[in-house]
Motif scaffolding. Sequence first.
Motif, PDB file in Angstrom:
ATOM      1  N   GLY A  36       0.809  -1.213   0.000  1.00 17.30           N
ATOM      2  CA  GLY A  36       0.000   0.000   0.000  1.00 17.30           C
ATOM      3  C   GLY A  36       0.836   1.253   0.000  1.00 17.30           C
ATOM      4  N   HIS A  37       2.109   1.113   0.300  1.00 16.46           N
ATOM      5  CA  HIS A  37       3.033   2.244   0.236  1.00 16.46           C
ATOM      6  C   HIS A  37       3.934   2.073  -0.997  1.00 16.46           C
ATOM      7  N   THR A  38       4.735   3.084  -1.322  1.00 19.14           N
ATOM      8  CA  THR A  38       5.463   3.098  -2.592  1.00 19.14           C
ATOM      9  C   THR A  38       6.973   3.057  -2.383  1.00 19.14           C
ATOM     10  N   CYS A  39       7.589   2.017  -2.938  1.00 20.50           N
ATOM     11  CA  CYS A  39       9.051   1.919  -2.911  1.00 20.50           C
ATOM     12  C   CYS A  39       9.606   2.824  -4.019  1.00 20.50           C
ATOM     13  N   LYS A  40      10.438   3.797  -3.636  1.00 22.41           N
ATOM     14  CA  LYS A  40      10.989   4.746  -4.605  1.00 22.41           C
ATOM     15  C   LYS A  40      12.420   4.408  -5.021  1.00 22.41           C
ATOM     16  N   GLY A  41      13.041   3.479  -4.304  1.00 24.50           N
ATOM     17  CA  GLY A  41      14.409   3.124  -4.669  1.00 24.50           C
ATOM     18  C   GLY A  41      14.947   1.996  -3.816  1.00 24.50           C
ATOM     19  N   ILE A  42      15.943   1.306  -4.350  1.00 25.41           N
ATOM     20  CA  ILE A  42      16.617   0.230  -3.623  1.00 25.41           C
ATOM     21  C   ILE A  42      18.115   0.517  -3.663  1.00 25.41           C
ATOM     22  N   SER A  43      18.733   0.526  -2.488  1.00 25.38           N
ATOM     23  CA  SER A  43      20.159   0.826  -2.396  1.00 25.38           C
ATOM     24  C   SER A  43      20.902  -0.409  -1.901  1.00 25.38           C
ATOM     25  N   LEU A  44      21.760  -0.945  -2.751  1.00 27.39           N
ATOM     26  CA  LEU A  44      22.436  -2.214  -2.470  1.00 27.39           C
ATOM     27  C   LEU A  44      23.873  -1.966  -2.026  1.00 27.39           C
ATOM     28  N   GLY A  45      24.227  -2.495  -0.876  1.00 29.07           N
ATOM     29  CA  GLY A  45      25.618  -2.504  -0.434  1.00 29.07           C
ATOM     30  C   GLY A  45      26.058  -3.953  -0.373  1.00 29.07           C
TER      31      GLY A  45
ATOM     32  N   PHE B  33      18.215  -5.724 -10.981  1.00 34.59           N
ATOM     33  CA  PHE B  33      17.269  -5.261  -9.970  1.00 34.59           C
ATOM     34  C   PHE B  33      16.316  -4.194 -10.532  1.00 34.59           C
ATOM     35  N   TYR B  34      16.797  -3.412 -11.501  1.00 36.62           N
ATOM     36  CA  TYR B  34      15.893  -2.435 -12.108  1.00 36.62           C
ATOM     37  C   TYR B  34      14.787  -3.145 -12.891  1.00 36.62           C
ATOM     38  N   ASP B  35      15.179  -4.161 -13.685  1.00 38.08           N
ATOM     39  CA  ASP B  35      14.176  -4.913 -14.452  1.00 38.08           C
ATOM     40  C   ASP B  35      13.153  -5.560 -13.530  1.00 38.08           C
ATOM     41  N   ARG B  36      13.606  -6.000 -12.372  1.00 42.07           N
ATOM     42  CA  ARG B  36      12.716  -6.742 -11.481  1.00 42.07           C
ATOM     43  C   ARG B  36      11.788  -5.815 -10.693  1.00 42.07           C
TER      44      ARG B  36
ATOM     45  N   GLN C  18      11.699  -2.068 -11.114  1.00 36.75           N
ATOM     46  CA  GLN C  18      11.304  -0.832 -11.806  1.00 36.75           C
ATOM     47  C   GLN C  18      11.406   0.404 -10.921  1.00 36.75           C
ATOM     48  N   VAL C  19      12.486   0.460 -10.131  1.00 36.60           N
ATOM     49  CA  VAL C  19      12.754   1.663  -9.326  1.00 36.60           C
ATOM     50  C   VAL C  19      14.231   2.018  -9.473  1.00 36.60           C
ATOM     51  N   GLU C  20      14.595   3.206  -9.026  1.00 40.48           N
ATOM     52  CA  GLU C  20      16.005   3.614  -9.078  1.00 40.48           C
ATOM     53  C   GLU C  20      16.840   2.665  -8.213  1.00 40.48           C
ATOM     54  N   ILE C  21      18.000   2.249  -8.742  1.00 36.77           N
ATOM     55  CA  ILE C  21      18.853   1.303  -8.028  1.00 36.77           C
ATOM     56  C   ILE C  21      20.206   1.949  -7.732  1.00 36.77           C
ATOM     57  N   GLY C  22      20.602   1.936  -6.467  1.00 35.53           N
ATOM     58  CA  GLY C  22      21.946   2.357  -6.085  1.00 35.53           C
ATOM     59  C   GLY C  22      22.779   1.122  -5.770  1.00 35.53           C
ATOM     60  N   LEU C  23      24.050   1.144  -6.097  1.00 31.74           N
ATOM     61  CA  LEU C  23      24.903  -0.011  -5.825  1.00 31.74           C
ATOM     62  C   LEU C  23      26.250   0.471  -5.287  1.00 31.74           C
ATOM     63  N   TYR C  24      26.620  -0.016  -4.115  1.00 32.67           N
ATOM     64  CA  TYR C  24      27.849   0.410  -3.436  1.00 32.67           C
ATOM     65  C   TYR C  24      28.539  -0.822  -2.845  1.00 32.67           C
ATOM     66  N   GLU C  25      29.827  -0.663  -2.568  1.00 29.61           N
ATOM     67  CA  GLU C  25      30.548  -1.748  -1.902  1.00 29.61           C
ATOM     68  C   GLU C  25      30.133  -1.810  -0.433  1.00 29.61           C
ATOM     69  N   ASP C  26      30.184  -3.013   0.127  1.00 35.81           N
ATOM     70  CA  ASP C  26      29.690  -3.187   1.494  1.00 35.81           C
ATOM     71  C   ASP C  26      30.481  -2.362   2.509  1.00 35.81           C
ATOM     72  N   ALA C  27      31.789  -2.224   2.286  1.00 36.35           N
ATOM     73  CA  ALA C  27      32.588  -1.429   3.232  1.00 36.35           C
ATOM     74  C   ALA C  27      32.205   0.050   3.169  1.00 36.35           C
ATOM     75  N   MET C  28      31.805   0.529   1.997  1.00 37.44           N
ATOM     76  CA  MET C  28      31.415   1.935   1.855  1.00 37.44           C
ATOM     77  C   MET C  28      30.159   2.250   2.664  1.00 37.44           C
ATOM     78  N   ILE C  29      29.183   1.334   2.627  1.00 39.34           N
ATOM     79  CA  ILE C  29      27.950   1.617   3.370  1.00 39.34           C
ATOM     80  C   ILE C  29      28.188   1.541   4.875  1.00 39.34           C
ATOM     81  N   ALA C  30      29.107   0.643   5.292  1.00 34.89           N
ATOM     82  CA  ALA C  30      29.436   0.562   6.719  1.00 34.89           C
ATOM     83  C   ALA C  30      30.129   1.845   7.170  1.00 34.89           C
ATOM     84  N   HIS C  31      31.035   2.367   6.339  1.00 38.24           N
ATOM     85  CA  HIS C  31      31.725   3.623   6.643  1.00 38.24           C
ATOM     86  C   HIS C  31      30.715   4.760   6.762  1.00 38.24           C
ATOM     87  N   GLU C  32      29.801   4.830   5.826  1.00 38.06           N
ATOM     88  CA  GLU C  32      28.787   5.899   5.832  1.00 38.06           C
ATOM     89  C   GLU C  32      27.909   5.805   7.086  1.00 38.06           C
ATOM     90  N   ALA C  33      27.542   4.559   7.457  1.00 37.87           N
ATOM     91  CA  ALA C  33      26.651   4.375   8.614  1.00 37.87           C
ATOM     92  C   ALA C  33      27.329   4.800   9.914  1.00 37.87           C
TER      93      ALA C  33
END
Length: 297
Positions: free
Chosen positions: A60-69, A85-88, A90-105
Amino acid sequence: MNYIIGIDGGGTKTEAVAYSLDGQELAASKSGYGNLLINYNTAITHIDECIMACKTALAGHTCKGISLGLAGSKALSKGEIKQYFYDRYQVEIGLYEDAMIAHEALLHGKEGILTIAGTGAVSIGKKDGVYEYGGGWGHLLGDEGSGYWIGLRALILLTKEHDQSRPYSSLSQTILQHLNADTIHDIKKFVYSSPKSEVASLTPLVVNQARNHKQEASEILHQAGKNLANMTLHLYTKQQFEGDCLLACKGSILTEVPEVFNVYKKECEKEIKHIQWATQRVSSAKGAYQLFMNEYK
């Protein structure tokens, strides 16, 4: 309500957290490993399971993007992964290395160095907007100080004691008993037929022995702390940090084994005069969300 799904795909599990556009956690899910290098199709299945669980919880809510680490994504075609993931979805897809997302967090976008020590080990530093890595070469080329390294050092100790006709130490006796090894040759079979996570799983035995004042175990943990500090300090020098430096740690070896962390901390403080420690524990999925928002807002 619109939301973004942040994904942390590692070597043992995948975690997904759905966040509102102002960063509030709405739903979460976990599945098996998301490291694409272990088995690409199985990892993709685990990631899909997590995404679908969040989408179902937020029907019932709208997924606007998926961010993959994702662990292992650096060695693969990012374009192909994002396209799948875009084909599956149909939203904006971000893709990052796992260490980058841990650093950001953990460092919230600030400059500094994050050192991760679990089954493997890696440091990632960010300075002037540029990420650099120290370690992270995997168990065959590096990972000194990791859980795998600690387990392997305990097994090497056992083989040395055997070759030199020395009595088995308490640590070696514990490992033989734990593995139900009838002979020393069973150890060789274990090492060469087991995934690295099985070797890393010996780490709690080493920790327990160290806490019972067994010298061999204490020396292994001490050296693990020094190795991890060296990895951090090499990156500190490589990236030409000066003055204050923000450091953070992640992974069970540094966050749950004080015998390792205390040595690591002491060695870092010898070389870096003014350290700020980022100690807040935050899901790396939040880092994936934040990087996505920075790139696509």
